[in-house]
Design a protein around this motif. Sequence first.
Motif: not given
Lengths: 383, 249
Positions: A291-295, A322-327, A366-372
């Motif tokens: 999950f990302n930080s936003r759940g 690990l293809n994830l956006m920063p977060g 700032s977005r706090q909703n990182p994705g792939i």
Amino acid sequence: MTNALEIKGLSKEYKLGKGKSFFALKEIDLSLEKGKVLGLIGHNGAGKSTLLKILSRITYPSSGEIDVYGKLSSLLEVGTGFHPELSGRENIYLNGSILGMTKSEIKERFADIVAFAGVEEFLDLPVKRYSSGMYVRLAFAVAAHLDAEVLLIDEVLAVGDAEFQKRCLQRMDSLSKEKERSIVFVSHNMSAIVKLCDEVAWLEKGQIIARGAPQEIIDQYLAKTAELNRDIPVHLRDDREGDGRAKIVDISIAKNKIGQFFTSGSRLNLAVKFELSNAKAQNFKLELHLFNSRGNYLSTFSHSANLTGLKQESWLCEVKDLNLMPGDFFFNAHLYLDGQRADFVGRAFYFKVIDEKSEDNEIAISRQNPGIYLLNTWTTLKP
Amino acid sequence: MLYNFAYRDYRARYAQTLLGYGWAIIQPIMAAAVLFFLFHNLLKVETQGVAFLSFTFSGLLFWNYFAFVLSQSSASLISAQSMLQKIYFPRIILPLSKGLLGLVELSITLVIFLFIAFADAQVESLGLLSFIPLIISVLAAAWGLGLWLSALSIRYRDLQQALPFLLQMLFFISPIAYSPALVQERLPESMQALYYLNPISGILELFRAALFNLEYHPQAWLSILVAFLLFISGWWYFHRVERKIADLI
């Protein structure tokens, strides 16, 4: 609007002996409008179940006032009151009667209950022969056909498959929208809360600390949860679910020990350790839900194999890119033995993905909703 | 709801048993046979001039029902723990439903008793009618004690250990397989009323008096009073602690 339920200054004190006492609930004020669904969220031990128990008259408050307008029924645990030796048919009548339906009311709804549970062929079989799925479906079906103005439902969606959970939610939704039934719904399943509830109250240490629109309260709650669980090692976590036949004792980064920071596209090696109790089981399945930080759910890493018979099992999970956006990210860890959930730890492991370019990090934070992260390259096109 | 709870127990009791109702027949017959051998053949006790089997079986008829309802109802709350913590329903239904459940075996025992009594002794048919008010009195006593014990055992689990022992004592001090006169003769006049504080003593004496046309002690009625006092006080105490059940159990 008329209220279906009003609670004023409700407290529940437990005496611990030696003059000490503990407030399971403290000065709760709450009201529920007719035809609305109220979600209760909070960590284990926050007082959610105590509140439902008091409302259903199982236990009594130390002080305070409760007004219920109309009949109130509750489903606090799926299948209590079912007798394993009795047939499905007999249990419908028995359970319905315990929950406050008359014989003619049950007769009238019998066909609906059976159809909802989907157990037509097994009606005359003792319920101890039912699969756990059938058992749960039947128990929920009886409760879902209660003719109560106010319905209390505790974490019942933790059991049953996804398809059934969906039907439960639909049923509750139609009860509130079409029949103007009011529902108090306790769950750890945040997406179910968002879908179903009109309002959410967040309970912590026996007090309501926030109340309002579902998504807003849940965001606050998840942010707080992340903070709380972050630094507790997995083997010390006691907010587990599952039947306890095995326990996940460690999740850690193996090999490339550089702290819990990764750069996008790097390799992630996770070591997972679990201990088995004496229960006999053939095989296991480990699932790590990402999950990302936003759940928001992103992906699942899972593995199943036969058990070796050792007291402890250790496995390594390798993720090449690990293809994830920063977060910030975390895993929920599920462990199944022979298909039944033995252990579950929510937010069992946290890690952070950072980018070499610092401005990208700031965007992510700032977005706090990182994705792939998908590899992309850009070139100018000639007109 | 009372009926539903009793039905639930009834089905559970006979599910997957080999003999089913057979047990309701075998148990009292075996008990009577053992008592026959011990009290009649070996000890040669006096039974108010009534044939021993009829006499003893009339005692077992009441005793078995009493012991069943009492032991089942005292354990009823503790054995339904999980339900008590998750579902609301009037708690008193649990102990009370055991009185209904006991009727199954009671009626089987009654049929056996009637066969034996008519074959074996001089029976006053009209006296049989006294069975109804007297079995209700026994039920009141069993319910009363059961309500007390079930409510008390939420706090004091040791009562569950004490109960079998208590029942055994009560069995021997009740005139089930011997004439109450055996005890009464040895008691001074002033103490005789005490004997009827045991509800079983007086109720049995009254039943036999009506059925076999016998004399009875004028103070035997005291037992009926005791039975209903137990019931009323048990009901009162149960309601007093009812609210705390889920917290304490």
